[in-house]
Enzyme design. Structure first.
Site, PDB file in Angstrom:
ATOM      1  N   SER A   1       0.821  -1.195   0.000  1.00 43.55           N
ATOM      2  CA  SER A   1       0.000   0.000   0.000  1.00 43.55           C
ATOM      3  C   SER A   1       0.864   1.258   0.000  1.00 43.55           C
ATOM      4  O   SER A   1       1.665   1.454  -0.912  1.00 43.55           O
ATOM      5  CB  SER A   1      -0.964  -0.052   1.185  1.00 43.55           C
ATOM      6  OG  SER A   1      -1.968   0.910   1.068  1.00 43.55           O
TER       7      SER A   1
ATOM      8  N   ASP B   1      -7.643  -6.153  -6.124  1.00 45.98           N
ATOM      9  CA  ASP B   1      -7.579  -4.884  -5.396  1.00 45.98           C
ATOM     10  C   ASP B   1      -8.031  -3.746  -6.302  1.00 45.98           C
ATOM     11  O   ASP B   1      -7.706  -3.723  -7.490  1.00 45.98           O
ATOM     12  CB  ASP B   1      -6.140  -4.638  -4.939  1.00 45.98           C
ATOM     13  CG  ASP B   1      -5.978  -3.366  -4.121  1.00 45.98           C
ATOM     14  OD1 ASP B   1      -6.960  -2.930  -3.493  1.00 45.98           O
ATOM     15  OD2 ASP B   1      -4.856  -2.829  -4.097  1.00 45.98           O
TER      16      ASP B   1
ATOM     17  N   HIS C   1      -6.069  -6.423  -1.887  1.00 44.22           N
ATOM     18  CA  HIS C   1      -5.011  -5.517  -1.455  1.00 44.22           C
ATOM     19  C   HIS C   1      -3.970  -6.227  -0.596  1.00 44.22           C
ATOM     20  O   HIS C   1      -2.789  -5.898  -0.640  1.00 44.22           O
ATOM     21  CB  HIS C   1      -5.664  -4.380  -0.659  1.00 44.22           C
ATOM     22  CG  HIS C   1      -4.790  -3.214  -0.388  1.00 44.22           C
ATOM     23  ND1 HIS C   1      -4.273  -2.407  -1.381  1.00 44.22           N
ATOM     24  CD2 HIS C   1      -4.344  -2.682   0.786  1.00 44.22           C
ATOM     25  CE1 HIS C   1      -3.564  -1.435  -0.838  1.00 44.22           C
ATOM     26  NE2 HIS C   1      -3.586  -1.584   0.470  1.00 44.22           N
TER      27      HIS C   1
END
Length: 537
Positions: free
Chosen positions: A265, A457, A514
């Site tokens: 991220s 994601d 994710h």
């Protein structure tokens, strides 16, 4: 990473600070200078588009903008109670390490470079029987910046296999502002926490074949705390270098092993800068061999172009938006990219903040308003109070237990999975849209870089990550762009695609959102171990 459309617009001014931000190219200088008077003449420093975004926010939230003009609103410090030094098994003084000199080529050199005299490291051996997270040797503690009143918490797990020879990995979650203990208990650590708040062994833990450090950073995240705050990636990099230097000084048995940094991220921002900081010190005790970034945000200009394709059926999953919504995102893209370009060129928060506000609303907003999980396009949020995942609540409940905090030496009064004050601070420091991908070519000259992405994601999707890796300008650009795409398999079952050339590798991981290690634990363990083994570099 957590984004709130309403917060980005209406919370803009009330959470913002007035910043004069240095251009990214000089990573040795502090990235931020506070200058409240700059509001008076900021219109001369930014593009007409950026100024227009500020004006739009002013109309939506005039009171908040007035508050923005008048004062700096920082992160509320966490309540903490520092434990005395005799609580810890080891206390390493940075000033002592900084004063060690050695002979090198018939000249006196400091054993390790960088400023360390303001840092100290505290460590205690964790009794595995008290918590039951794993049976391996463990250490927990804090890196203290005594000058800035910053205290970063870490938890180290030795390899389950061969700790005397297995590599060491630093794991970083993103946010910015989310605890890396999320990665420990929700993704890749030795155990998870179930709804009964019980420890459950993870057979696919990344410490099966590597020792792993989980670090809560920046300050005021997880068990970390400070009287102040950090609101930019470059400043955080100095802390990481100090932590690793002092940790490997105290535990030299791990310093001789290969070392890697991995994260996901917003770690797409962190890791290039942190690795660059480490490599900038010729005299160091950190044997950095590679970096791994999963579903990262690294090049906003390129990646924001792929929110519309991912949401509208071009990323391998059905469209979740109407034709008109998809068209509105297409229509918004030129302005979004123009604003990001202005941020890239100026490096100023006055340009970068409007880019973040406009692009996050225009390119993410339509998807967010559907109620679907931004971290996994295959479904809706299961728990809106815990970033879509109930497991985060279980983790927070466990880490807020007094017996757990005592066993680890935690000094804060409470644990939160994510601190949204930190998230806003980074946003309004202009850090969000900074072009940290420009640091990656320097890394590729020295170490291998892996970019991997779960293909379900939305928020840091595989299309955008594939695109920026293909576009990145570096000496091996042409060879990488034209490299063959091959299958990734474990036990004969295909779980993804890989493209690699020179020191650069990109992976698409099937059926993962994710958090790839959570959704595809066996696959992630496979590529992680093969990467550390040097199969692709």
């Amino acid at each position: 990473m957590r984004l709130s459309t309403s917060a980005l617009v209406l919370g803009a001014a009330s959470s913002a600070v007035a910043f004069d931000q240095k251009v990214l190219g000089d990573l040795k200088k502090p990235a931020i200078d506070l200058d409240l008077s700059s509001w008076l003449n900021f219109g001369e420093e930014i593009t007409a588009e950026a100024k227009a975004v500020w004006e739009e926010v002013s109309m939506l939230a005039p009171d908040a903008v007035e508050a923005f003009k008048k004062q700096v609103i920082g992160t509320k410090p966490k309540k903490a109670n520092r434990r005395p030094d005799n609580h810890w098994d080891h206390v390493v003084k940075g000033a002592d390490v900084q004063s060690i000199w050695v002979d090198k080529n018939n000249e006196k050199h400091r054993k390790v470079g960088g400023r360390l005299d303001n840092y100290n490291l505290r460590a205690k051996k964790v009794d595995p029987s008290k918590l039951g997270v794993d049976k391996v040797k463990q250490y927990s503690g804090y890196l203290d910046d005594e000058e800035q009143d910053k205290h970063l918490f870490y938890w180290f797990f030795e390899s389950r296999n061969d700790p005397e020879n297995d590599p060491v990995v630093l794991w970083l979650n993103g946010g910015p502002g989310c605890s890396s203990l999320t990665g420990l208990f929700l993704e890749l650590g030795p155990a998870s926490i179930n709804k009964k708040i019980e420890i459950v062994n993870n057979p696919w833990s990344w410490n099966n074949n590597a020792s792993v450090i989980f670090l809560d950073q920046p300050v005021n995240v997880g068990y970390s705390y400070s009287g102040g705050s950090v609101s930019n990636t470059v400043a955080a990099g100095k802390d990481i270098y100090a932590l690793l230097t002092l940790f490997f000084h105290q535990f030299p048995e791990y310093a001789k092993q290969d070392f890697h940094i991995a994260g996901e991220s917003y770690a797409g921002h962190y890791i290039p800068v942190f690795a660059n900081e480490i490599l900038s010190h010729e005299d160091r005790n950190i044997n950095l061999k590679s970096v791994l970034i999963g579903n990262g945000l690294t090049d906003g200009y390129t990646q924001y172009e792929y929110y519309r394709p991912m949401a509208c059926g071009e990323g391998g999953y059905p469209s979740v938006l109407s034709e008109s919504e998809c068209q509105s995102m297409d229509n918004a893209l030129p302005r979004c990219q123009s604003l990001i370009k202005g941020c890239y060129e100026s490096g100023s928060a006055w340009s970068c903040v409007p880019a973040s506000i406009y692009c996050n609303n225009a390119m993410m907003g339509p998807y967010q308003r559907t109620g679907r999980n931004v971290y996994d396009i295959r479904g809706n949020c299961e728990d809106s109070s815990n970033l879509c995942y109930s497991g985060l609540g279980y983790i927070a409940e466990y880490l807020n237990r007094q017996d757990v905090q005592d066993a680890l030496g935690a000094e804060v009064s409470s644990y939160d999975s994510c601190n949204m004050d930190i998230n806003r601070n980074f946003l309004f420091a202009g850090d969000w849209m900074q072009p940290y991908h420009q640091v990656v070519p320097n890394l590729l000259e020295k170490i291998p870089v892996l970019i991997y992405a779960g293909d379900a994601d939305f928020i840091c999707n595989w299309l955008g990550n594939q695109a920026w890796t293909n576009k990145l300008e570096w000496p091996g650009h042409k060879d990488f762009k034209n490299a063959d795409i091959k299958n990734l398999k474990v036990e004969g079952k295909e779980y993804g695609k890989i493209k690699t050339s020179g020191n650069f590798t990109f992976m698409q991981i099937y059926g993962a959102g994710h958090m790839v290690p959570m959704d595809q634990p066996e696959a992630s363990s496979d590529f992680f171990n093969r990467w550390l083994g040097g199969e692709w570099f």
